[in-house]
Structure formats: structure tokens, C-alpha cells
Scaffold this motif. Structure first.
Motif, PDB file in Angstrom:
ATOM      1  N   HIS A 152      43.354  71.865  60.069  1.00 18.47           N
ATOM      2  CA  HIS A 152      42.653  72.947  61.199  1.00 18.47           C
ATOM      3  C   HIS A 152      43.507  72.923  62.640  1.00 18.47           C
ATOM      4  O   HIS A 152      42.791  73.501  63.616  1.00 18.47           O
ATOM      5  CB  HIS A 152      41.340  72.545  61.162  1.00 18.47           C
ATOM      6  CG  HIS A 152      40.716  72.746  59.852  1.00 18.47           C
ATOM      7  ND1 HIS A 152      40.834  74.143  59.195  1.00 18.47           N
ATOM      8  CD2 HIS A 152      40.005  71.878  58.910  1.00 18.47           C
ATOM      9  CE1 HIS A 152      40.278  74.176  57.817  1.00 18.47           C
ATOM     10  NE2 HIS A 152      39.881  72.675  57.586  1.00 18.47           N
ATOM     11  N   LEU A 154      45.438  74.024  64.766  1.00 19.48           N
ATOM     12  CA  LEU A 154      46.295  75.297  64.780  1.00 19.48           C
ATOM     13  C   LEU A 154      46.801  74.803  66.170  1.00 19.48           C
ATOM     14  O   LEU A 154      48.196  75.456  66.195  1.00 19.48           O
ATOM     15  CB  LEU A 154      45.443  76.591  64.930  1.00 19.48           C
ATOM     16  CG  LEU A 154      44.641  77.040  63.804  1.00 19.48           C
ATOM     17  CD1 LEU A 154      43.847  78.281  63.973  1.00 19.48           C
ATOM     18  CD2 LEU A 154      45.833  77.494  62.803  1.00 19.48           C
ATOM     19  N   ASN A 186      45.707  80.316  55.812  1.00 20.57           N
ATOM     20  CA  ASN A 186      46.340  81.598  56.352  1.00 20.57           C
ATOM     21  C   ASN A 186      46.381  81.785  57.852  1.00 20.57           C
ATOM     22  O   ASN A 186      47.295  82.158  58.172  1.00 20.57           O
ATOM     23  CB  ASN A 186      45.252  82.675  55.759  1.00 20.57           C
ATOM     24  CG  ASN A 186      45.206  82.783  54.297  1.00 20.57           C
ATOM     25  OD1 ASN A 186      46.179  82.242  53.656  1.00 20.57           O
ATOM     26  ND2 ASN A 186      44.221  83.330  53.520  1.00 20.57           N
ATOM     27  N   GLU A 187      45.463  81.070  58.545  1.00 22.52           N
ATOM     28  CA  GLU A 187      45.363  81.140  60.062  1.00 22.52           C
ATOM     29  C   GLU A 187      46.509  80.554  60.523  1.00 22.52           C
ATOM     30  O   GLU A 187      47.244  80.995  61.398  1.00 22.52           O
ATOM     31  CB  GLU A 187      44.192  80.632  60.551  1.00 22.52           C
ATOM     32  CG  GLU A 187      42.907  80.864  59.863  1.00 22.52           C
ATOM     33  CD  GLU A 187      42.552  79.697  58.769  1.00 22.52           C
ATOM     34  OE1 GLU A 187      42.684  78.509  59.028  1.00 22.52           O
ATOM     35  OE2 GLU A 187      42.737  80.074  57.733  1.00 22.52           O
ATOM     36  N   GLN A 190      49.575  83.120  60.026  1.00 25.50           N
ATOM     37  CA  GLN A 190      49.303  84.331  60.945  1.00 25.50           C
ATOM     38  C   GLN A 190      49.655  84.031  62.236  1.00 25.50           C
ATOM     39  O   GLN A 190      50.436  84.627  62.961  1.00 25.50           O
ATOM     40  CB  GLN A 190      47.635  84.795  60.691  1.00 25.50           C
ATOM     41  CG  GLN A 190      47.565  85.540  59.463  1.00 25.50           C
ATOM     42  CD  GLN A 190      46.170  85.546  59.164  1.00 25.50           C
ATOM     43  OE1 GLN A 190      45.048  85.061  59.724  1.00 25.50           O
ATOM     44  NE2 GLN A 190      45.509  86.374  58.276  1.00 25.50           N
ATOM     45  N   MET A 191      49.343  82.781  62.846  1.00 27.95           N
ATOM     46  CA  MET A 191      49.432  82.453  64.130  1.00 27.95           C
ATOM     47  C   MET A 191      50.990  82.059  64.433  1.00 27.95           C
ATOM     48  O   MET A 191      51.471  82.707  65.314  1.00 27.95           O
ATOM     49  CB  MET A 191      48.903  81.132  64.292  1.00 27.95           C
ATOM     50  CG  MET A 191      48.568  80.676  65.865  1.00 27.95           C
ATOM     51  SD  MET A 191      49.610  79.562  66.207  1.00 27.95           S
ATOM     52  CE  MET A 191      49.362  78.176  65.090  1.00 27.95           C
ATOM     53  N   ALA A 217      49.388  86.915  54.589  1.00 25.43           N
ATOM     54  CA  ALA A 217      49.199  86.324  56.098  1.00 25.43           C
ATOM     55  C   ALA A 217      50.419  86.400  56.864  1.00 25.43           C
ATOM     56  O   ALA A 217      50.607  86.182  58.119  1.00 25.43           O
ATOM     57  CB  ALA A 217      48.903  84.936  55.637  1.00 25.43           C
TER      58      ALA A 217
END
Ligand code: 1GP
Length: 262
Positions: A152, A154, A186-187, A190-191, A217
Motif C-alpha cells: 500500500h 504508493l 491496480n492503484e 494506475q499511478m 489499470a
């Protein structure tokens, strides 16, 4: 460079591609390797990646040469060490393991192979390689003695990906590690995609749902290894998936009055 269109150009300009990862150490039986390659061709696989954590030079070159003599699917080296080179490949992902701080994997292997690489005919693609926690200890983490980025975090991924971009890396490869329990979130995909960097994502892809999520993504290439070692017939599902993708692209291009690509 062997091809008129560079491998990097293909990777960066096309979306939703698939690479199959072959580990020469696990693929020494030529009839099994042959079956895998034939099925990759049927499925419309875009790239074959070759590499492993502990494979020897001899095994590596033998497998690369066999693959090259068997198929026209572009062959890309995804090296586990400076020993994993072959002139039979089309390109080399020149990986720097930026999620870790082990100098061997940041620059050491690169220096060891530089003189040889200078004499070879490989397209070299500078790649920022990020290991993401996939819920199990991966061989890359073990061999490199590095810790993956927590799932997590990011911000860490964004910092590293930006630093990679500023250093001139052309690609980012986010890997949850072979046999990961969880794919790269996925985040994260995408980032990184928003940073305008072409993206390869792998580790733990075992179903069409996983693959679709990773592609949707924003991954330019999704890499599949482990799943095919235990279930080669998964390539039939990949065939149907690819077929649907191609007809979708044709439809979009038709709707926009463009010439068909395929
Ligand atoms: C690992 O990204 C690759 O480096 C592929 O992972 O073997 O889990 O598909 P799997």
C-alpha cells in the motif's frame, strides 16, 4: 538492433500486450518447450521473456537459441544476473532493482556485463525494476537480499518511479515476484501510468480476471510465468482473450474511420 521497429517502440506504443516468461532452468525438456512455444504462437503472445534467478550461462544460451530457432515471437532477456545474456535474443531489459539498495543489482551486474554487451547485437532497454510485496517471499527478494515495497506504499512507488524517469530509465517493471499470492495492486499501476512511463507488470497472474485488471489499470505488458508451468492449457484462454481484444481494437478503429491495424 535486429528489427527495424524497436522492441521498446512496440512495448511503449501498444497496450494490453502479453509476455510469457520462460525460466531456462525449468524448461530443459525440448519437447515441452516446443509445445509451450507452439501454444504461445496460437495464443498470439506478443513477447517471450527469458530469465531466472539461478540459471547458468550454458543453460541460458541453449534455451535462448532453441527458442529463437523455433519462433518469430520477439525474445527479450529478463536477466537474473550478468550471466544471463545471449545474442539470440532481440532485446535486453537492462534492469536496475530500484526498490532495493543492493549495489550489485543497482549497478554491479551492469558493470560486469558492459564490455561483453558492447560487442553484442542486443537492443538494450534501461528499465527501473520495482519489487512489490506479493504476499510470499520471492526468489528475487531472496537472491538480491532486498525487501519488496509494501503493497500500500504508493508514495514510495511514486518516488522511485519518478527518480527512474529522471535518471533516463525508459520503462518501469513492477513485479510481485514469481508465484506471488497477490498481483501488483491496480492503484500502483494506475499511478505509475500517470507518470507517462511504459509499464510492464508481472507476478501472480493466474487467471484472465487478474490479467484483465492489470491491463485495464494501464500495463503495456502483463507477464505470465508460473501459471503456465502447471497449466499450459491456460494459453487457450489467453487465445480467446487476445481474440476479443483484437476485435475490440478493430471495432474502435472502424468507429473512428481509421484503417484497421490487424
Ligand atoms: C516474475 O513477473 C514474473 O518475475 C512472472 O511471475 O511466475 O508469478 O507469473 P509469475
Amino acid at each position: 538492433m535486429k528489427n527495424s521497429i524497436s522492441i521498446f517502440q512496440t512495448i511503449s506504443t501498444q497496450q494490453k500486450q502479453i509476455a510469457v516468461l520462460i525460466d531456462p532452468e525449468k524448461s530443459q525438456d525440448e519437447s515441452m518447450l516446443n509445445e509451450l512455444i507452439q501454444k504461445c504462437e496460437f495464443a498470439g503472445i506478443d513477447f517471450i521473456f527469458i530469465g531466472g534467478s539461478t540459471v547458468t550461462r550454458q543453460q541460458f544460451e541453449k534455451t535462448a537459441s532453441y527458442i529463437k530457432s523455433t519462433t518469430k515471437i520477439p525474445l527479450v532477456i529478463f536477466p537474473g544476473s550478468s550471466q544471463q545474456l545471449s545474442n539470440d535474443a532481440d532485446a535486453l531489459l537492462y534492469l536496475s532493482l530500484l526498490s532495493g539498495r543492493n549495489p550489485d543489482f543497482l549497478i554491479g551486474h551492469h558493470i560486469q556485463s558492459a564490455l561483453e554487451l558492447n560487442e553484442m547485437n542486443l537492443e538494450i532497454i534501461p528499465t527501473g525494476y520495482l519489487l512489490i510485496d506479493g504476499g510470499t517471499q520471492s526468489s528475487v527478494a531472496y537472491v538480491s537480499q532486498t525487501t519488496p515495497i509494501p503493497r500500500h506504499n504508493l508514495t514510495a512507488v511514486k518516488q522511485i518511479a519518478l527518480a527512474a524517469k529522471f535518471q533516463g530509465k525508459q520503462l518501469i517493471y513492477m513485479d510481485a515476484g514469481s508465484g506471488a499470492l497477490h498481483c501488483v495492486p491496480n492503484e500502483m499501476i494506475q499511478m505509475v501510468k500517470k507518470l507517462n512511463l511504459p509499464l510492464i507488470v508481472g507476478g501472480g497472474i493466474r487467471s484472465i480476471e487478474h490479467l484483465k485488471e492489470i491491463h485495464d489499470a494501464g500495463a503495456n505488458i502483463a507477464v505470465i510465468g508460473n501459471k503456465l508451468e502447471s497449466d499450459i492449457e491456460f494459453l487457450l484462454e489467453l487465445h480467446s482473450y487476445k481474440k476479443k481484444l483484437v476485435s475490440k481494437i478493430e471495432q474502435i478503429q472502424y468507429d473512428h474511420g481509421q484503417k484497421k491495424y490487424f
